[in-house]
Design a protein around this motif. Structure first.
Motif, PDB file in Angstrom:
ATOM      1  N   CYS A 292     -65.737  -7.965 -97.790  1.00 47.98           N
ATOM      2  CA  CYS A 292     -66.457  -9.220 -97.573  1.00 47.98           C
ATOM      3  C   CYS A 292     -65.510 -10.313 -97.107  1.00 47.98           C
ATOM      4  CB  CYS A 292     -67.198  -9.642 -98.833  1.00 47.98           C
ATOM      5  SG  CYS A 292     -66.190  -9.635-100.303  1.00 47.98           S
ATOM      6  N   ALA A 293     -64.311 -10.360 -97.706  1.00 43.60           N
ATOM      7  CA  ALA A 293     -63.349 -11.381 -97.290  1.00 43.60           C
ATOM      8  C   ALA A 293     -62.885 -11.137 -95.869  1.00 43.60           C
ATOM      9  CB  ALA A 293     -62.157 -11.390 -98.233  1.00 43.60           C
TER      10      ALA A 293
ATOM     11  N   CYS B 297     -65.850 -12.092 -93.294  1.00 42.43           N
ATOM     12  CA  CYS B 297     -66.383 -13.453 -93.392  1.00 42.43           C
ATOM     13  C   CYS B 297     -65.936 -14.276 -92.185  1.00 42.43           C
ATOM     14  CB  CYS B 297     -65.895 -14.101 -94.674  1.00 42.43           C
ATOM     15  SG  CYS B 297     -66.382 -15.811 -94.822  1.00 42.43           S
TER      16      CYS B 297
ATOM     17  N   CYS C  15     -64.266 -17.849 -95.991  1.00 37.57           N
ATOM     18  CA  CYS C  15     -64.444 -18.721 -97.150  1.00 37.57           C
ATOM     19  C   CYS C  15     -64.373 -17.954 -98.458  1.00 37.57           C
ATOM     20  CB  CYS C  15     -65.767 -19.476 -97.037  1.00 37.57           C
ATOM     21  SG  CYS C  15     -67.207 -18.449 -97.245  1.00 37.57           S
ATOM     22  N   ILE C  16     -64.028 -16.668 -98.402  1.00 34.20           N
ATOM     23  CA  ILE C  16     -63.981 -15.874 -99.630  1.00 34.20           C
ATOM     24  C   ILE C  16     -62.526 -15.600 -99.995  1.00 34.20           C
ATOM     25  CG2 ILE C  16     -64.647 -13.692-100.696  1.00 34.20           C
ATOM     26  CD1 ILE C  16     -67.028 -13.573 -98.887  1.00 34.20           C
TER      27      ILE C  16
ATOM     28  N   ILE D 165     -65.854 -18.536-103.660  1.00 33.35           N
ATOM     29  CA  ILE D 165     -66.526 -18.815-102.392  1.00 33.35           C
ATOM     30  C   ILE D 165     -66.604 -20.324-102.246  1.00 33.35           C
ATOM     31  CG2 ILE D 165     -68.691 -18.694-101.128  1.00 33.35           C
ATOM     32  CD1 ILE D 165     -69.089 -15.935-102.198  1.00 33.35           C
TER      33      ILE D 165
ATOM     34  N   CYS E 212     -68.854 -21.984 -96.315  1.00 30.79           N
ATOM     35  CA  CYS E 212     -69.750 -20.847 -96.106  1.00 30.79           C
ATOM     36  C   CYS E 212     -70.835 -21.184 -95.086  1.00 30.79           C
ATOM     37  CB  CYS E 212     -70.397 -20.463 -97.430  1.00 30.79           C
ATOM     38  SG  CYS E 212     -71.617 -19.165 -97.268  1.00 30.79           S
TER      39      CYS E 212
ATOM     40  N   CYS F 229     -71.149 -10.649 -95.421  1.00 34.19           N
ATOM     41  CA  CYS F 229     -70.562 -10.069 -96.635  1.00 34.19           C
ATOM     42  C   CYS F 229     -71.538  -9.091 -97.267  1.00 34.19           C
ATOM     43  CB  CYS F 229     -70.149 -11.159 -97.602  1.00 34.19           C
ATOM     44  SG  CYS F 229     -71.370 -12.444 -97.853  1.00 34.19           S
TER      45      CYS F 229
END
Lengths: 592, 267, 285
Positions: free
Chosen positions: C93-94, C97, C101-102, C123, C128, C134
């Protein structure tokens, strides 16, 4: 009524320049993708003139620049020149694909300006000058456009880094697995996203003199007592009728406009710089925020460009879904635009509120299918992200077959015969269609001038060749026609929607590859669609890595503004507001 | 404003924190004054029931703001339908969208032109913290870097309901103010924000000394490096000085400490 | 005749006003057709598609019925059955993104060996862009989009940087928000587990056959001692017990945190029940 015979044809395979210009071509660029030719800088004007006058390439669609410093690809290994200007030309009479030209910028970073041949090069060349520092010899008004005079450097050059710069390409290593969480602000002494050159002293800083448009007030031969002095009137960037943060510098005599200069950059959000750092897929949600009224067609345009570059197939059902979404978007845009043209005319609220009602209904559909009202982020390379939810098709069909035709008819009865609209709109903002073509204006504006040029017919993309629809045109090229053409186009969109919703097949919605690990092969591509506001194109260059080497948006709103100045001269200030409203700009797309 | 069900008021009470204008203490002799509290009630009720927003759209969020004012969500229910184009007549500035460096002098000027009492609502991720465009060279990472913000509404873009929720939070905030302590009836409490200027990059007049200090120090370091025969990096010029000032290091330490504190980690 | 266009326009607006008024009047006494009472006088409005105009949603007393796919800010899933976070700190997810923002910190044991769980997860809601990449690319269904939009705060820092405690929600909450997708995922997971179980059984059978074979032969070169599944499980149990003991020793602040989390989870479960009720009512209509 229509001046053009619109038949899609392939462009000339070879650049047939004749014997005099044979030496102007230095070679071809990137044979594998679209064929583009490299032209010698001192011969570019001759080549452009030949293409325009002899071969009929009268529409300069795209003009941009690429910085190849540190380019990792193989195709350009033996070339030293760092900057290249790219031209994409189209033929509005014959239709078909583009001719792409490259010019390698010489050491002194000066190339001849194309404004003498294509007036539409004006804003695009200024943008290249602003962001890349390439000077155009012979440009009438070469100033910074998106940034301000005095800004340090040219930010789109590859070696220019901003204050919050972290790494060349995302993902940034600090996010995982260590998660060195820190605001960027905390790394900079003044806690802001700014940089200053070493040795710069803010105390002694003087802002450069503000630019004002110059024009002479008319001199009355026989009655000199009528001579007046013209004054400069500034509209914006905070003004209720500029549709956002747009600024117009006008020189007026009495209430008559003598000169008008658009001033933009108040919403310059650096899409292109960020886009070159993003991976291919990451740019998709950013395209939502270009023309934020029409996220679906922005998605489509970008997805098409990448699919063309990487050779990705789209399943049948996804093609239909894309058409459905794009046409709903067109209705949203056109009703909104009609509402706000009327708002600018002084019909505060009522038409706009009626337009928003239908918009909300369509937005509900978008939300149900994609999860967001405005920033849909629905399309992917090779299709769309999800299939329709349960019950969606019935609702959409009801909307397309019953409610939207009724609502558009209602708008038609409400407005079209309105005497005030006719009095304010007829003959105002007139510009002949030849001038509009030269100014690179596209979309409803050019069709309201009588030229049936619609990319859905002229160079069909997706599956538009399967639908039965007309390209409406109107002859007068004034505000009233620009209002009415949008209504007619929305009605045609309803027709397409009815057919698409009837014929949509079952099946896959997302092709196999094209996820977040996509690496597009080396090359460049220019791909465009008929967005509601005009020709929306993406110029992408890839060096075979995870991120685009160059990500350029040819936005209709920005380039249509070329016509604002010429259209407004001679009319009153109050008319200029409506003329701007009838161009239908969205600042997110103007400034990018 | 329509009356809220009691549980709605209590739902997010825990999010309430002391806000900016409360720093001025209410004099002890006035605190239990019945007259004052009644006046407060009327004063706050009338202010929050006709809070006129500035007709001011920046970017994508402005479209949702218009949708909020349109027939489906109908801001007229809160006495807010009169969006005033002139800052002189408005009480609330909804910063709806990305704030760019080129725009920020205009925004600060508009803010200064608004009459007290004035409130600022930062709508959406961009106005709050730069949003997805935070890293951009022409983007201000949060309007609160220049003007004080009362309520932040996250979301990209916030849906109309989310915006209305933010406006209700604003009403709550207004309800907690007292006529005896609000700064705009006192001397020298309400101040103009200095308008940022556009130099090689936008700069805040309040930070001139800090910037000067750092740039001159960097210039000296570059000269010294050149004298020593080392080649100065080209990027150093573009990104500003590499060496952080003492103040900046102190700030970073402070930020780290706050983070550790929040996470409950030992120093 | 001059003015006919104006009169026609006025007629249209009058008709529109009467029609929409009629729509509203028809909906009495429920006020709105298709609205559901949520309790606390809060109603959920579903816009009927075949009306003339558009219903006004009197937020905050009424809410719009959100579609299942609605996305706002991500949330992390706490698997209530297994009593653990679904997140394995894989970092996909990071990586996907777009605005980055993660922030994830992968947990590690005392020796510094990385574990498959996150110790911190942030987060930044002020960055975001709600794109839901994600969610799309998470291989463990550990991150999902929350429907909660009532997030306005008075302070950006640090309230809009959500940490793990603020992001985590129980599985039931997700199931109530995303019923269709949850059902699909559960079916898939059950199938996969079934397949895995069968494979393991086969493997065990093969292993047993092999062992039997090996037992027949004298062991001339003993392989490196590998831990059997039972041993590994035993080890995991010991570690879990160790962790619990540590948590118990951790003092009052840890207890407080745990209690706060428990209350929060209960609150969210209550919300989830509310949501499920609302869905049920809607389907009943």
């Amino acid at each position: 009524m229509s001046q053009a015979t619109v038949v899609a044809e392939a462009p000339a395979d070879e650049l047939d320049l004749g014997p005099e210009l044979a030496d102007a071509v230095e070679g071809a660029w990137a044979e594998d993708t679209e064929k583009t030719y490299v032209i010698a800088p001192d011969r570019i004007l001759d080549v452009l003139r030949h293409l325009r006058d002899v071969q009929g390439y009268d529409f300069l669609s795209n003009l941009t620049c690429v910085d190849y410093k540190g380019y990792g690809g193989k195709l350009r290994a033996d070339v030293d020149a760092r900057l290249e200007i790219v031209y994409n030309l189209y033929n509005t009479r014959r239709g078909g694909g583009s001719i792409g030209l490259h010019v390698r910028v010489p050491e002194d970073e000066t190339v001849p300006s194309a404004t003498s041949l294509y007036a539409g090069a004006n804003l695009q060349e200024r943008e290249v000058y602003d962001l890349f520092g390439v000077k155009f010899e012979g440009h009438p008004n070469l100033r910074r456009i998106l940034l301000w005079d005095g800004f340090n450097g040219h930010p789109m050059r590859k070696d220019w880094q901003e204050a919050y710069f972290e790494e060349d390409v995302k993902p940034f290593r600090s996010r995982h697995p260590k998660g060195e969480y820190a605001f960027h602000e905390d790394k900079i002494p003044w806690a802001k996203n700014t940089t200053y050159p070493a040795g710069w002293d803010p105390d002694s800083w003087q802002e450069p003199v503000a630019y004002v448009p110059v024009s002479q007030a008319p001199h009355h031969e026989n009655e000199p007592h009528l001579d007046t002095e013209s004054i400069v009137v500034n509209l914006g960037p905070h003004h209720p009728s500029t549709h956002g943060v747009f600024r117009m510098l006008t020189r007026v005599e009495g209430e008559t406009i003598l000169a008008l200069e658009p001033e933009m950059g108040y919403l310059h959000r650096n899409h292109e710089k960020i886009g070159e750092r993003n991976t291919w897929l990451m740019n998709m949600p950013f395209t939502d925020r270009l023309d934020y009224l029409n996220s679906m067609s922005n998605n489509w345009s970008y997805a098409l460009a990448v699919e063309k570059l990487a050779g990705i197939e789209v399943p049948e059902r996804a093609e239909y879904l894309r058409v459905i979404m794009a046409e709903f978007t067109r209705i949203v845009n056109h009703t909104w635009s009609i509402g706000f043209i009327l708002n600018d005319l002084g019909a505060l609220q009522t038409p706009a509120l009626y337009a928003i009602e239908e918009r909300e209904m369509i937005l509900d559909l978008f939300e149900a299918v994609s999860g967001a009202r405005m920033m849909c982020n629905y399309m992917r390379f090779g299709g769309v992200v999800r299939d329709l939810p349960e019950g969606w098709h019935e609702q959409a069909a009801y909307l397309a077959n019953e409610r939207l035709p009724r609502a558009l008819d209602e708008l038609d009865t409400l407005l079209t015969e309105n005497e005030i609209l006719k009095a304010r709109g007829r003959g105002v903002g007139y510009l002949p269609v030849e001038d509009l073509i030269a100014l690179s204006v596209s979309g409803p504006m050019i069709r309201a001038g009588g030229l049936a040029y619609d990319i859905r017919k002229a160079e069909p993309y997706g599956i538009y060749d399967r639908f039965d629809f007309d390209v409406p045109t109107l002859p007068n090229s004034d505000i009233y026609d620009r209002y009415y053409i949008r209504l007619l186009e929305a009605m045609e969109s309803v027709r397409i929607l009815q057919q698409a919703l009837r014929d949509i097949p079952e099946g896959e919605t997302l092709g196999g590859r094209g996820g977040y690990t996509l690496r597009a092969p080396e090359g460049e591509v220019y791909s465009r669609i008929e967005a509601p506001k005009g020709e929306l194109g993406f110029y992408l260059a890839s060096d075979g890595k995870v991120a685009p080497w160059r990500y350029h948006v040819r936005s209709p709103s920005y380039i249509n503004l070329n016509a604002l100045g010429p259209m407004s001269i001679g009319y009153k200030v109050a008319d200029a507001i409506v003329i701007l409203g009838a161009i239908d700009i969205v600042l997110g797309e103007v400034d990018r | 404003m329509a009356s809220l069900p009691p549980d709605f008021q209590q739902l997010k009470q825990d999010q309430l924190t002391p806000f900016l204008h409360d720093e001025i203490a209410v004099p002890d002799e006035l605190q239990a004054n019945v007259l004052i509290t009644t006046v407060d009630k009327i004063y706050n009720w009338s202010r929050r029931s006709s809070m006129w927003p500035l007709l001011f759209g920046l970017a994508c969020c402005a479209i949702e703001m218009i949708a909020t004012a349109a027939s489906r969500y109908d801001l007229a229910r809160f006495g807010m339908e009169v969006m005033r184009p002139s800052p002189r007549q408005s009480d609330l500035m909804i910063v709806s969208g990305t704030v760019t460096k080129k725009m920020v002098p205009a925004i600060v000027r508009i803010y200064n032109q608004m009459a007290e009492p004035r409130y600022v609502l930062s709508m959406g991720a961009c106005a709050t913290g730069g949003g997805p465009f935070k890293e951009g060279y022409n983007v201000v990472s949060g309007i609160d870097k220049y003007i004080p913000v009362d309520v932040y509404v996250p979301g990209c873009p916030p849906t109309p309901e989310a915006l209305i929720y933010g406006l209700l939070k604003m009403h709550e905030k207004v309800d907690r103010q007292s006529v005896t302590s609000v700064p705009w009836y006192r001397k020298d409490t309400s101040q103009f924000v200095p308008v940022p200027r556009l130099g090689p990059d936008v700069f805040d007049p309040r930070q001139v000394d800090l910037i000067k200090d750092t740039t001159l120090k960097a210039a000296a370091a570059t000269t010294a490096a050149a004298a020593n025969g080392a080649s100065a990096g080209a990027t150093e010029h573009a990104r500003g000085p590499a060496q952080l000032s003492d103040k900046a290091i102190a700030r970073m330490e402070e930020a780290k400490r706050r983070w550790r504190e929040k996470k409950g980690l030992p120093e | 005749m001059f003015g006919t266009g104006l009169l026609k326009g006025l007629g249209v607006t009058l008709k529109h006003a009467l029609d929409t008024f009629d729509d509203d009047r028809e909906s009495v006494p429920d006020r709105y057709r298709g609205s559901l009472d949520l309790g606390n006088n809060r109603r959920v409005i579903k816009q009927p598609i075949d009306q003339e105009g558009l219903l006004t949603i009197q937020y905050p007393e009424e809410k719009r019925l959100l579609p299942e796919r609605f996305r706002y800010i991500p949330m992390l899933i706490w698997d209530s059955e297994k009593d653990e976070d679904r997140c394995t700190a894989c970092g996909i997810c990071a990586k996907v993104c777009p605005p980055q923002c993660i922030w994830i910190v992968r947990d590690s044991d005392e020796d510094g060996k990385p574990l498959t769980r996150a110790s911190e997860f942030y987060i930044d809601a002020a960055v975001c862009m709600s794109c839901s990449f994600c969610v799309e690319f998470c291989p463990f269904d550990a991150i999902k989009m929350n429907h909660d939009y009532e997030l306005a705060v008075y302070d950006r820092y640090p309230q809009l940087v959500y940490d793990m405690a603020e992001l985590t929600v129980p599985l039931e909450y997700y199931a109530a928000l995303w019923p269709t997708q949850f059902e699909e995922e559960e079916t898939r997971r059950r199938e996969e587990e079934e397949k895995k179980r069968r494979q393991e059984e086969e493997k065990a059978a093969r292993l047993a056959a092999k062992q039997a074979e090996a037992a027949e032969k004298p062991a001339d070169a003993p392989a490196a001692p590998k831990r059997s599944a039972a041993e590994l499980q035993q080890l995991a149990r010991e570690r879990a017990a160790q962790r619990q003991a540590q948590a118990a020793d951790g003092g009052s602040s840890e207890d407080d945190a745990a209690a706060a989390k428990k209350t929060r989870m209960e609150e969210l479960k209550r919300k989830a029940q509310e949501r499920a009720r609302q869905r049920k009512l809607e389907s009943g209509e």
